[in-house]
Design a protein around this motif. Structure first.
Motif, mmCIF file in Angstrom:
data_model
loop_
_atom_site.group_PDB
_atom_site.id
_atom_site.type_symbol
_atom_site.label_atom_id
_atom_site.label_comp_id
_atom_site.label_asym_id
_atom_site.label_seq_id
_atom_site.Cartn_x
_atom_site.Cartn_y
_atom_site.Cartn_z
ATOM 1 N N CYS A 1 42.750 29.220 28.801
ATOM 2 C CA CYS A 1 41.655 28.331 27.515
ATOM 3 C C CYS A 1 41.832 28.199 25.893
ATOM 4 C CB CYS A 1 40.517 28.487 27.600
ATOM 5 S SG CYS A 1 40.113 28.054 29.382
ATOM 6 N N THR B 1 34.122 26.935 30.671
ATOM 7 C CA THR B 1 35.146 27.535 30.355
ATOM 8 C C THR B 1 35.271 25.471 30.224
ATOM 9 O OG1 THR B 1 35.534 27.859 32.468
ATOM 10 C CG2 THR B 1 37.511 25.492 31.667
ATOM 11 N N LEU C 1 37.559 25.707 26.190
ATOM 12 C CA LEU C 1 38.358 24.464 25.382
ATOM 13 C C LEU C 1 38.157 23.692 24.873
ATOM 14 C CD1 LEU C 1 39.175 23.251 29.500
ATOM 15 C CD2 LEU C 1 40.857 24.770 27.934
#
Length: 213
Positions: free
Chosen positions: A132, A158, A162
């Protein structure tokens, strides 16, 4: 084919392959696969005309991927080592990754052995978080990251990471699969950590697609 100790394609690979099949590789010719294993996903991309680089920390995986590329007569550049070090200064149109994501006791990732393909620290995010954070350095503007991992690792985390790195991300596919032998062997520990419910038998997999704007 796969040499001993090399992670063989399973349900997570198949789910990611379905996502990869939906990408227009004619407009994204430079592809990177992180943790290539047998090279199945990298070879899928190469068969569609992409220029593919594959990286793995395991020498048996590197040799396996090279042999499979030779067997299928497909051009594939396979590198040994850490993905960040081996791709420094290069950018890609598409990055595909099926990272280690199984939660494991202990804070150190395994330095060797087949376990490197799945063990990823207490929360399963030992490699996911690196990917990420490093995605902007790997992708060209408009490039896409495709990643699969277990729902145990936290898909929302996640997506958050990101987004913080400057990508727009969403979950594009999910699947429920029976627990494999590794999860079953850690049932008591997973329940103690709050990562699994008592008597749980199914694992959710998620595919995340992120675009670097």
């Amino acid at each position: 084919m796969a040499l001993p100790g090399v992670y063989r394609p399973q349900a997570d690979t198949g789910l990611l392959a379905q996502a990869l099949a939906q990408e227009d590789l004619r407009s994204r010719p430079d592809v990177l696969e992180i943790g290539t294993g047998t090279g199945a996903l990298a070879l899928h991309a190469a068969s569609r005309g992409a220029r593919v680089t594959a990286v793995d920390v395991s020498w048996p995986a590197v040799v396996t991927a090279r042999l499979n590329a030779w067997r299928h007569r497909l051009p594939l550049r396979v590198l040994h080592g850490d993905f960040a070090a081996r791709t420094a200064g290069r950018r890609f149109d598409l990055v595909v990754v099926n990272p280690p994501y199984v939660p494991a006791p202990g804070h150190r990732l395994p330095p060797r052995g087949a376990e490197r393909a799945w063990d990823a620290g207490p929360d399963g995010r030992g490699i996911i978080d690196r990917i990420c954070a490093g995605a902007p350095a790997l992708l060209r503007r408009g490039g896409v990251l495709l990643m699969v991992h277990s729902g145990m690792c936290g898909a929302e985390e996640t997506l958050r990471r990101l987004g913080a790195a400057g990508l727009t991300a969403e979950v594009t596919a999910t699947a429920s699969v029976p627990w494999g032998p590794v999860l079953r062997s850690r049932r008591a520990w997973l329940e103690q950590q709050g990562l699994a419910a008592e008597a749980e038998e199914w694992e959710e997999l998620v595919v995340i697609r992120a675009r670097y704007l």
